[in-house]
Each structure stands twice: as C-alpha cells, then as structure tokens.
Design a protein around this motif. Structure first.
Motif, PDB file in Angstrom:
ATOM      1  N   VAL A  32       0.796  -1.225   0.000  1.00 40.63           N
ATOM      2  CA  VAL A  32       0.000   0.000   0.000  1.00 40.63           C
ATOM      3  C   VAL A  32       0.834   1.283   0.000  1.00 40.63           C
ATOM      4  N   CYS A  33       2.115   1.192   0.265  1.00 39.65           N
ATOM      5  CA  CYS A  33       2.927   2.413   0.308  1.00 39.65           C
ATOM      6  C   CYS A  33       3.163   2.921  -1.117  1.00 39.65           C
ATOM      7  N   PRO A  34       2.719   4.147  -1.412  1.00 42.49           N
ATOM      8  CA  PRO A  34       2.862   4.657  -2.778  1.00 42.49           C
ATOM      9  C   PRO A  34       4.333   4.755  -3.205  1.00 42.49           C
ATOM     10  N   PHE A  73      12.394  10.266   2.780  1.00 42.42           N
ATOM     11  CA  PHE A  73      11.656   9.673   1.656  1.00 42.42           C
ATOM     12  C   PHE A  73      10.362   9.049   2.168  1.00 42.42           C
ATOM     13  N   CYS A  74       9.448   9.899   2.564  1.00 45.61           N
ATOM     14  CA  CYS A  74       8.146   9.436   3.071  1.00 45.61           C
ATOM     15  C   CYS A  74       7.162  10.562   2.835  1.00 45.61           C
ATOM     16  N   LEU A  75       6.009  10.219   2.347  1.00 47.42           N
ATOM     17  CA  LEU A  75       4.996  11.227   2.023  1.00 47.42           C
ATOM     18  C   LEU A  75       4.149  11.602   3.229  1.00 47.42           C
ATOM     19  N   LEU A  76       4.361  10.918   4.345  1.00 48.26           N
ATOM     20  CA  LEU A  76       3.545  11.134   5.547  1.00 48.26           C
ATOM     21  C   LEU A  76       2.060  10.962   5.214  1.00 48.26           C
ATOM     22  N   CYS A  77       1.781   9.999   4.349  1.00 44.96           N
ATOM     23  CA  CYS A  77       0.409   9.872   3.846  1.00 44.96           C
ATOM     24  C   CYS A  77      -0.439   8.915   4.674  1.00 44.96           C
ATOM     25  N   ARG A  78       0.176   8.138   5.533  1.00 46.54           N
ATOM     26  CA  ARG A  78      -0.532   7.242   6.464  1.00 46.54           C
ATOM     27  C   ARG A  78      -1.236   6.052   5.838  1.00 46.54           C
ATOM     28  N   ALA A  79      -0.982   5.793   4.575  1.00 44.46           N
ATOM     29  CA  ALA A  79      -1.603   4.617   3.964  1.00 44.46           C
ATOM     30  C   ALA A  79      -1.132   3.362   4.704  1.00 44.46           C
ATOM     31  N   CYS A  80       0.136   3.370   5.145  1.00 46.70           N
ATOM     32  CA  CYS A  80       0.692   2.214   5.841  1.00 46.70           C
ATOM     33  C   CYS A  80      -0.035   1.978   7.161  1.00 46.70           C
ATOM     34  N   THR A  81      -0.225   3.041   7.922  1.00 47.96           N
ATOM     35  CA  THR A  81      -0.878   2.918   9.227  1.00 47.96           C
ATOM     36  C   THR A  81      -2.298   2.390   9.074  1.00 47.96           C
TER      37      THR A  81
HETATM   38  S1  SF4 Z   1       3.299   7.438   5.293  1.00 52.00           S
HETATM   39 FE1  SF4 Z   1       3.594   5.224   5.051  1.00 52.00          FE
HETATM   40  S2  SF4 Z   1       2.574   4.680   3.128  1.00 52.00           S
HETATM   41 FE2  SF4 Z   1       2.859   6.938   3.126  1.00 52.00          FE
HETATM   42  S3  SF4 Z   1       4.820   7.246   2.071  1.00 52.00           S
HETATM   43 FE3  SF4 Z   1       5.281   7.167   4.258  1.00 52.00          FE
HETATM   44  S4  SF4 Z   1       5.793   5.016   4.598  1.00 52.00           S
HETATM   45 FE4  SF4 Z   1       4.725   5.084   2.631  1.00 52.00          FE
END
Ligand code: SF4
Ligand SMILES: Cc1cc2nc3c(=O)[nH]c(=O)nc-3n(C[C@H](O)[C@H](O)[C@H](O)COP(=O)(O)OP(=O)(O)OC[C@H]3O[C@@H](n4cnc5c(N)ncnc54)[C@H](O)[C@@H]3O)c2cc1C
Ligand code: SF4
Lengths: 411, 467
Positions: A32-34, A73-81
């Motif tokens: 799921v991590c973009p 290198f992280c979008l802080l998008c929370r898809a992982c959580t």
């Molecule tokens: S918040 Fe999680 S899913 Fe989003 S880019 Fe960072 S590691 Fe990947």
C-alpha cells in the motif's frame, strides 16, 4: 548488562523508536505504500523505514546524511498505518526521527532548509505571493521551473467553460445560516493557498462571505513543513503564534487539508508544557476544514449541469481528519461525481516532496493521471494545495484531457 | 558496518554484469533492509548481507549462482520477507538473492486449468488473475496480499481454506529450479499422471531455499466457486466445537474454512471492539462454505446447523448480507492484533496435530498456561489441526521471559507427544531450528543431510537453516 535495546531506550532516537516498537515487520504495509509502489526496495517501504528507526536507535545504522535522506523519503500519507494490523504510526515516527537526526547532525537536508526559512516569515510569504501574482499577470511565471509554480485554473475560466443556457436558469438555492448563529468565523489562509492558488483562496473567501461575515487575522504558516523537516522549535513557535492569532475566533476554517490536519493535532506536540498543551487543545477544537464547515452549515452549491468531477482524497483530509463524505456531498450537488480508482492513494504532493524527489513523485503522479483519465471526468477536484500542485501538473501532462481545481472553485 | 568484509571489486562487478548495475545493492543502509523478516528475531548487524542481488530472469539467476558457486559466496533467497521463522535472513553474509522483480504471470492455460508464473508474483495477484478467468488458485496464507509465490512454494504455505482445498503442495505441478552451481532443472509438467523418476517437484516444495532457487512454478487450478457464505457458531467448550467440526467432515459437509477461537480470544476481540463478552461462550467457530449457488449454500448451512446443534452450540448465525459477512470476517482478521494488544509481548506459535488430537492439545496448552502463570489464547484452523497458541508476556521482566520460553518449549513437546509437528505453516528457518533434530529423529535428520549434500555440496544455499 547494557544491551543494544536498553541503550536504545535512552538515546536521541528513543522517542521515534517508541513509535515503532509495535512493528513486527509483518509486511502488510508493503503493497500500500505509494513510494514502495514506484521504488521497490525495502528502504522505501514503511516497514523498511520503521526498521531504520530501530536500526538507528540500536546503533546498527550510523546517523548520517544517507540515513537522513532515506527517512525524508516518506509522504507522511498514512496509507501504511491504515493497513497495519497494529496501527503503527509510521508518519509520527518519521517526524520524530527527522527531528532527532536534525538535532544530531546539526541541520536538515539542504533542499528543505530554504522552505522552512521562507515560510517562517510572514512578510516573505506575502512578498512571494505578490511576486508570483505579478509574474502571473504578465505570464512570466511560465518561465519558472514548472515544479515550482503550478498554473492555476481560475474559477472564472471554469465558469466560462461551463457557461451556457443552464447558467442562465434559476440561481442556486440560498445558503442556510451559519453553524451557530453569531459564531465568529475566521479563515486560516495557508501558505500554499496564498502563494500558489490565490484564485482558489478567493473562491473560499467568496463562499465564506455568503454564509456569514468572517475575520482574517494576520497569522503565520501552520508549521507542517518545519515539523516534517526536523525544525521542531520553529514549529512550536509558529503554533503558539497561531493560537494567539485566532484567540478571538470561535471557528477556524481552512481550505488546506494539510494545515487543517496539523492544526487539529497541535496539542500532542506540547505534551511537556501543560499550559500550552491546554491552549493548543482548545484551539484545535475550533478548527474545521472548509468542506466540513460547509456541510455542517448546510451550504448548497450552485449546480452546474453537465459538469463532471472526480475527487482525489488528500491524505491529510481522508486519513488525517476522517473527512470523506462532505466534499463528495458538495460535489454531487454541484455536478456529477465519478469516483476515482484508488481515490485515497497519495498523489505524491506531500509538501516539498516533489522538489526533493522529482523522479519518485513523477512516477506516482503518472499513475494518478492514468486513474483520473480513466474516469473521463472534466475536472479533478481536491481540497489541499499540496495535492493541487501535483494534480495541476497531471492536468498539464494530460494535454487538456482534464483540469485540476480546488473544491472551493467549483462549488 | 557488517562483520563481513566487503566483496572484492571484481565479484561485485560480476554480479552487476549479471543483473544490471542498478539491481545490485551494497550500501550498508540499503542492505540493512534485507537483514530481517517477519519473525521475532531481533535486528542484528550479523545478519546483514554483503550485497543484495535482484535478477529479472532465470538466465540471470543462473549467472549469479554460477559466480557465487565459483567464489564460494553464500546465497539467501528472498521473496517478500514475510516469513515468520527467519528463512530469508542471511546468517553468513554473502548475498541476498531477491526474487521480487520476477513478477510475470507467464501462461494461463484454461483448457488444462493450469497457470505458470515467476517467483516474485504476489499470491493475491495470481489469485485475482485466475479469478478473472473463472479459475481458482486456492492456497491462501494470511499473508497472501504481500507474500510471493516463491516464498509460498519454499515454505509450502497454506491458509484457512486448507481444510477443503489443501496447501501449496497440492497445487504445484512442476518447477523450474536453478541449482547451486547455476544449472537449470525442470521438474514435473502438465501431465496429471506422471511417474517418471523421483518426485523432484515435491522435494523442492517446503525446502526453504536450501536446495535451489525456484525460478518458475506451474500450478494446477480449480473452478472458481460461484457462491460463498459465512457462519458463526458459539459453543460452551472447545471440545464441543472440535467435535462439531469432526462431525461435519465425517458427514461430508466440508466447510472451505473452519476457524476456531477459545474463550480468551473472544475476550480479546470483545475488549478490542469494546463490546460485552458473550455469556457462557467458551469457543467460537467461523465457517466458510462455498458451492454452486444460493441453494447449495442453503442446504449446507442447514446440515451444519443440525450438526452443530447436536454438538451443543449455544448460538448459530448465518450471514445474510454482505455487511454481515464482512463483519464476521473482520472479527477473525482482527483477532491476531486483538490478542497482541493484551500484553506487551506475544510469542506466537504455529503447531499442527492430527485433527483428532486438537481438543487434547488445547487441554495441555491450558495446563501449561496455568503452570506458567501466563495467558495463552489459542486460535487456529480446526479443520486441519493447525493451531496458533500465543504466549502473552512481558519480556522486559526476566522472570516472565523465562516462564514464557519454558511455556513455548512445553507447547512444542505437547504437539510432538500427540503425533504432531513443530510447524503447520511457517517452516523451521532459524527460530525453530533448535527443536528440529528432536522432532524428526536421527534417521530423518541424516536423510535431510544426504539430500542437502547431494544438491548443495558446498553448503552455500541458505546456510544455517532448518537444522
Ligand atoms: S506514510 Fe507510510 S505509506 Fe505513506 S509514504 Fe510514508 S511510509 Fe509510505
Ligand atoms: C501476517 C502474516 C500472516 C501469515 N500467514 C500465514 C499463513 O496463514 N500460512 C502460511 O503458511 N504462512 C503464513 N505466513 C508466513 C509467510 O507469509 C509465508 O511463509 C510466505 O509463504 C512467505 O513468502 P515470502 O515471499 O514472504 O517469502 P520469504 O519470507 O521472503 O522467504 C521464505 C523462505 O522461502 C525462501 N524463498 C523465497 N523465495 C524463494 C525462491 N524463489 N526460491 C527458493 N527459495 C525461496 C527463503 O529463502 C525463505 O527460506 C504469514 C506471515 C505473516 C507476516
Ligand atoms: S508497519 Fe505495521 S504493517 Fe508495516 S510491517 Fe510494521 S507491523 Fe506490519
């Protein structure tokens, strides 16, 4: 005996490590991590970054520039959580570890430093906005690197395109009175809206004015860029300023999902300062996203028959604030909404990410563009300037197959 | 960084020539990501490989293997590193051979109902691809959304549907395997009846990457069931629930999944969801049934209702809507984290016993729980005797840690005493290695060694695993 684990419980990375202790490296977050989708090496995944945090804390990985870059290198998008069985807060761990790395190394990565400096000063943001507006007026902004200045589609141009017999019909239903009659509403105009999307910001102000008079106090950046790049002190200072600036308001409405998400969660950053923690918590309860406010206030947009939209959920709105229904409700009233495939997948915007990692951001955006074109909608709508930068680029690359607009411009 | 010295430049160049420069990873920060899997082994600089090599084709694997063979470099194959026993964790440096770029589904042969695919394909992707053509790839490990086919074959993975559809082994018709010296072996094929020579296909299934690299696999498929339904049945005791499952199997109404959980699990779920614990509930079965259509499901459901009623069930629910189906499955899916949330640490185990011994092994685990003064919730796949006891503890407390490890030893012993095995699904890898010799006995151990010596005389393939 001093084991790696006990050392790790105390060092500079202890707080970040605390966030990821629940990660058993199961791998559920991998697909799921973009970022992992476009760069399939372990380091790019949420699991990989959480392991790096532990590696740093346990002394297996040196706290150097390479580690810093990997954790940027992280979008802080929370898809992982969202996908994680243990709900490990990777994005919070990233904020913590970036701070610890900035403290340890004495600085943040070069590219993000200027962003922090500019956005910290209100005058520079105003100046930047004025300069961009001037350049835009004479069309010179096209000469700037396109990553820096998105070409905004204005509401006027949009209305002109949809102008026709239908527009001459009955005016849209009159808006109902504001939330609590007499509530003092204030507009939080984020840097992104002010600097890059002035037309969208004007649209927001137009809508707000229809509902009730509103204030627009002088205020600085929400601080998210600083938080994201390990400038915690700057962030806290900005937060205090904002809390003071909006003391008199009952409601703080913002049309930027990232600002809203940040402002709604201020208190946790003041955990060691009870007085400010309390003030921050009170302030946060006043913050509303524009769409949240409009839906609650019963605002009904004017319908534009024939307009077709698709909606991209900003990470900071859908996962960050749980707001998914309201923007859709507004769009369904304004035209026809066609849902986007994987609508909550991050567009790669994430603050200055597209400047720091253009190739990865590009790859993510290409997938988004294909999905948008797949809907056949005329306009992709979103509710965050960060996303709008990306989506405007996608619109340009699509060669006019669709336009990208902020929700305030179409409702 | 690592305790292993860096490769000589010409070795690295050799790997780069074989797979392309950008597909050899050597920076310590990057290789760190290939030093762990989903087992509870701690992060450790001694398990960092010297490089990670990511081939795209069988020919590239072969070149990499030949070079490694010539230079005596250990090789640890890796899929998605979702393994629970440390299988893809390198113990002696060398290279991690990551198969995750080999993601092509090569041929779907609908006439013969078979599919061939590369090892890096995710299990779910193969399943979905076949389903679009009305065909069914049944092996369904809980990790199927991220595990790879190579890892599934190497671990002989199986999931909830094993009770009716079996495990990965039951679907592998043939393999292409790159051997330790780089030569390429083909086994099996599309002929359903095949008695030409040894069953080499079977030899590689479950070999945990110690005998060769699976570079392609041919699987047989089944017709996709047209309808599925879900039942939730509550009993007072685990004995009653187990007896009900036995009865169903004897009677020929085989559910496609029969998940069982004990009272502590039910308590964990209730706690996680903030709902009251059901009164008197000592065990719960979540059953999936499948068939040709609504009528077939209705008939099965009625037979199961009668059987479970005779076994003493106190609540029976058949999901009537999609939402209800989803809600029941959500309970099962959330179970593992709900259990984990009950204590700072959990030692999750994976044992398997003959189906008839299920109630007895649960009784013995409960006794171990009492004597070790630790809670040990049990859930598992009732239909096939595979269960997952979780020892709940706080490992930071040395006394509890000691009791927890003793409890795990006790659980293994109970499984073996009842004619069971140490591992139903997760393999042996590193974490169960200490128990292996005792579990299989000296003759089997020597046979394993002989096979290993024959196929990997230099001991370069996934060294340090299984025994
Ligand atoms: S918040 Fe999680 S899913 Fe989003 S880019 Fe960072 S590691 Fe990947
Ligand atoms: C949440 C979760 C749930 C799980 N549920 C189940 C379950 O229900 N049933 C079950 O059986 N397992 C389960 N597992 C365990 C694991 O997912 C499986 O063993 C899976 O098959 C491993 O696949 P992988 O691609 O991650 O392999 P890896 O972990 O990367 O490797 C596993 C082993 O296979 C070897 N290997 C990998 N690819 C190849 C290849 N191409 N050639 C030769 N050897 C290779 C490795 O060397 C290693 O020994 C679960 C794991 C998790 C984290
Ligand atoms: S972050 Fe969550 S989903 Fe990802 S590996 Fe860790 S525990 Fe699993």
């Amino acid at each position: 005996m001093v084991t790696a684990a006990t050392k790790a419980g105390q060092g500079p990375f202890a707080a970040a490590r605390g966030k990821v202790l629940g990660c058993d490296r199961c791998g559920t977050c991998l697909p799921v991590c973009p970022l992992f989708q476009v760069q399939d090496v372990e380091r790019a995944s949420a699991r990989g970054k959480n392991a790096l945090v532990r590696g740093l804390a346990e002394g297996l990985i040196p706290p150097d520039r390479e580690a810093q870059e990997a954790l940027e290198f992280c979008l802080l998008c929370r898809a992982c959580t969202d996908a994680c069985p243990g709900k490990v807060p990777t994005e919070e761990a990233m904020l913590q570890v970036r701070q610890a790395l900035a403290d340890t190394l004495g600085s943040t990565p070069l590219r993000s430093r200027w962003i922090g400096r500019v956005l910290r000063r209100r005058r520079m943001v105003a100046l930047g906005a004025a300069t961009l507006a001037g350049l835009r007026a004479v069309g010179l902004h096209r000469l700037l690197p396109s990553q820096l200045v998105p070409r905004e589609t204005s509401r006027q141009a949009y209305l002109a395109e949809h102008a026709g017999p239908a527009l001459l019909g009955a005016p849209g239903p009159r808006p109902e009175p504001a939330l609590h009659p007499g509530a003092k509403v204030a507009y939080f105009q984020g840097c992104g809206m002010k600097l890059l999307f002035p037309d969208a910001s004007r649209s927001t102000q137009r809508i707000l004015a229809q509902l009730s008079p509103f204030q627009q106090p002088d205020h600085p950046c929400c601080g998210l860029p600083h938080l994201a790049h390990g400038q915690r002190e700057a962030f806290l200072e900005l937060a205090r300023e904002n809390i003071r600036a909006f003391e008199a308001a009952d409601l703080v409405v913002t049309d930027c999902a990232s600002c809203g998400g940040t402002l709604k969660h201020l208190a946790s950053w003041f955990a060691d300062d009870p007085v400010w923690e309390h003030r921050a918590a009170r302030f946060s309860t006043k913050v509303m996203d524009l769409t949240e406010y409009l839906a609650a206030a019963g605002y009904r947009p004017q319908a534009l028959p024939g307009a077709t939209f698709t909606y991209h959920d900003p990470c900071h709105l859908a996962r960050g604030q749980g707001i998914r229904r309201q923007p859709r409700q507004l769009l369904e009233q304004a035209g026809r909404l066609i849902e986007l495939a994987e609508k909550e997948r991050c567009c790669g915007g994430s603050g200055s990410f597209h400047l720091e990692h253009p190739r990865a951001a590009e790859a993510i955006l290409r997938r988004k563009q294909e999905d948008i074109q797949g809907t056949g909608a005329q306009v992709v709508v979103t509710a965050c300037p960060g996303c709008l930068i990306q989506l405007t680029r996608a619109a340009e690359q699509s060669g006019g197959a669709f336009q990208a607009m902020h929700i305030s411009q179409v409702i | 960084m690592t305790t292993f010295t860096a490769f000589e430049p010409e070795v690295l160049d050799g790997f780069r020539d074989a797979v392309g420069r950008e597909h050899v990873i050597e920076s310590p920060l990057e290789v760190f990501g290939y030093s762990y899997d989903a087992s509870f082994l701690p992060l450790d600089r001694n398990t960092m490989p010297q490089a990670v090599v990511r081939p795209r084709t069988t020919a590239e694997i072969s070149r990499v293997m030949a070079l490694a063979h010539q230079r005596r470099i250990p090789i640890t194959p890796r899929g998605a590193a979702s393994g629970r026993t440390g299988g893809s964790v390198p113990l002696q440096g060398g290279i991690v051979l990551s198969l995750d770029r080999m993601t092509s589904i090569l041929e779907l042969d609908t006439a013969n109902m078979m599919v061939s695919a590369e090892p890096g394909v995710r299990t779910v992707d193969l399943h979905d691809h076949c389903a679009r053509h009305g065909l069914f790839f049944p092996p369904d490990p809980g990790s199927w959304k991220f595990s790879t086919l190579g890892g599934n074959v190497a671990e002989n993975a199986g999931g909830m549907r094993a009770v009716k559809y079996g495990v990965t082994r039951d679907y592998v018709m043939g393999l292409e395997v790159v051997l330790a010296d780089g030569s390429i072996l083909e086994t099996g094929g599309k002929a359903v009846k095949n008695v030409t020579g040894y069953d080499l296909t079977g030899l590689f299934v479950g070999s945990e990457g110690t005998l060769g690299i699976v570079s392609r696999a041919l699987f047989r498929l089944r017709p996709l069931p047209k309808a599925r339904g879900v039942l939730r049945v509550v009993f007072r005791t685990m004995d009653e629930a187990c007896a009900a499952v036995q009865e169903m199997l004897l009677d020929g109404v085989t559910p496609s999944a029969a998940e069982i959980m004990d009272a502590t699990c039910l308590e964990a779920v209730a706690r996680a969801r903030n709902t009251p614990v059901e009164e008197e509930a000592g065990a719960c079965l979540i059953l999936e049934i499948d068939g040709d259509g609504a009528e077939a499901l209705e008939a099965q459901s009625r037979r199961i209702e009668a059987i479970t009623g005779r076994a003493g069930c106190i609540a029976f629910r058949s999901a009537a809507s999609r939402e209800e189906t989803e809600a029941i499955w959500a309970e099962r899916r959330g179970l593992s984290s709900a259990v984990a949330a009950m204590a700072p640490n959990r030692l999750g185990e994976d044992i398997s016993v003959p189906r008839s011994a299920f109630p007895e092994v649960v009784r013995r685990i409960n006794a171990i729980s009492t004597s070790s003064r630790l809670r040990i919730p049990v859930f598992g796949h009732a239909g096939d005797g595979n269960l997952h006891p979780s020892v709940l503890c706080d490992l930071a407390d040395p006394d509890q840690a000691a009791r927890a490890h003793q409890a795990v030893d006790g659980i293994f012993q109970a499984a073996l005493d009842l004619g069971g095995t140490l591992s139903g699904e997760h393999g042996i890898g590193i974490t169960k290695r200490p128990y292996f010799a005792n579990a299989v006995g000296p003759v089997s151990l020597e046979t394993h060694r002989a096979v290993k010596r024959a196929l990997d005389p230099l001991g370069l393939l996934n060294p340090g695993k299984i025994w």
